[in-house]
Design an enzyme around this catalytic site. Sequence first.
Site, PDB file in Angstrom:
ATOM      1  CG  LEU A 254      37.456 103.479 -54.241  1.00  0.00           C
ATOM      2  CD1 LEU A 254      36.137 104.244 -54.144  1.00  0.00           C
ATOM      3  CD2 LEU A 254      38.488 104.097 -53.304  1.00  0.00           C
ATOM      4  CG  ASP A 255      39.533  97.905 -49.996  1.00  0.00           C
ATOM      5  OD1 ASP A 255      40.275  97.557 -50.938  1.00  0.00           O
ATOM      6  OD2 ASP A 255      39.951  98.171 -48.860  1.00  0.00           O
ATOM      7  NE  ARG A 256      31.093  92.724 -52.928  1.00  0.00           N
ATOM      8  CZ  ARG A 256      30.702  91.493 -53.192  1.00  0.00           C
ATOM      9  NH1 ARG A 256      31.595  90.508 -53.187  1.00  0.00           N
ATOM     10  NH2 ARG A 256      29.438  91.231 -53.467  1.00  0.00           N
TER      11      ARG A 256
ATOM     12  NE  ARG B 211      39.828  97.065 -44.763  1.00  0.00           N
ATOM     13  CZ  ARG B 211      39.318  96.069 -45.475  1.00  0.00           C
ATOM     14  NH1 ARG B 211      39.293  96.146 -46.812  1.00  0.00           N
ATOM     15  NH2 ARG B 211      38.827  95.002 -44.875  1.00  0.00           N
TER      16      ARG B 211
END
Length: 317
Positions: A145-147, A247
């Site tokens: 997962l993205d930060r 995104r």
Amino acid sequence: MKSLLQDPNQPRLIEVDAEAAGQRIDNFLFSRLKGVPKSHVYRILRTGQVRINGGRSKAQQRLSTGDVVRVPPVRVAVASEPERPAPWLRERLENRVLYEDEDILVVNKPPGMAVHGGSGLSFGVIEGLRAVREGARFLELVHRLDRDTSGCLLIAKRRSMLRQLHEQFRGDGVEKTYLALLSGVWTRQRQVVDAPLLKNVLQSGERMVKIAAEGKAAVTVFRRLELLSGATLVEARPVTGRTHQIRVHARSLGHPLAGDERYGDAGLNQAFRQRGLKRLFLHAATLGFTHPRSGREVRIEAPLESDLADFLMAVRL
């Protein structure tokens, strides 16, 4: 300063068990020769000092259960005591476990925390979990997962589980849904975005993704949940698993995610910050997959983070 210790002069014979089966021989050696430079591991492979069932092997050869690997004596660097995560980090992760059994673990990833260390970060989620579970033989990320993204993150506790779960993620055996906040009012009820994505790495090391015909296939299903003041809460279901997929696809709708500093609108993000949103509004809400051992369907839910829930209350019409 690292000290060097000489291993016994006799080669070791290691029998491959079910957990190590399927690994490439180079990765197998990396995990058992901690502190040995990779260049040296490849040299002993290239020169035939490593044998599998008595025969020479190439780095890409995969192991099977029962194989016997001959490992020559090597000089192993013994590292100084590794840095340990702060107690607050250990407690934070332990309290966020959503599901656990002998094979897998699902944690509700905290926002603002990378899934693994690197690029100046000493610890990520996986390093923290390994510190919490000091007796665990194996803990590896199944996906990422993205930060700034919170929510369901799946960890394998056995190599055999990791392989089978990777197969599910590569196919259509995993169902993921995210809660996302689109900038502006999105008037549609549902839309499928089918747009290939191309990943570029800038000189700074930053990853940027764009829609491009030569990119990899990417499909996301967006479904409207609620109209808010200047924003729209949606469920985003990525059919594929490309980097920054939700995104970039949200931006292609003309409604980038609220708080997205990389693909969003700077003016709108500033307005959201003034209303209380301090980060990207993207949360991995549910994760569904087939348990590799039992064959039963598993569905995990991660509650929405309090900061995002509070912001929704503030912008409800």
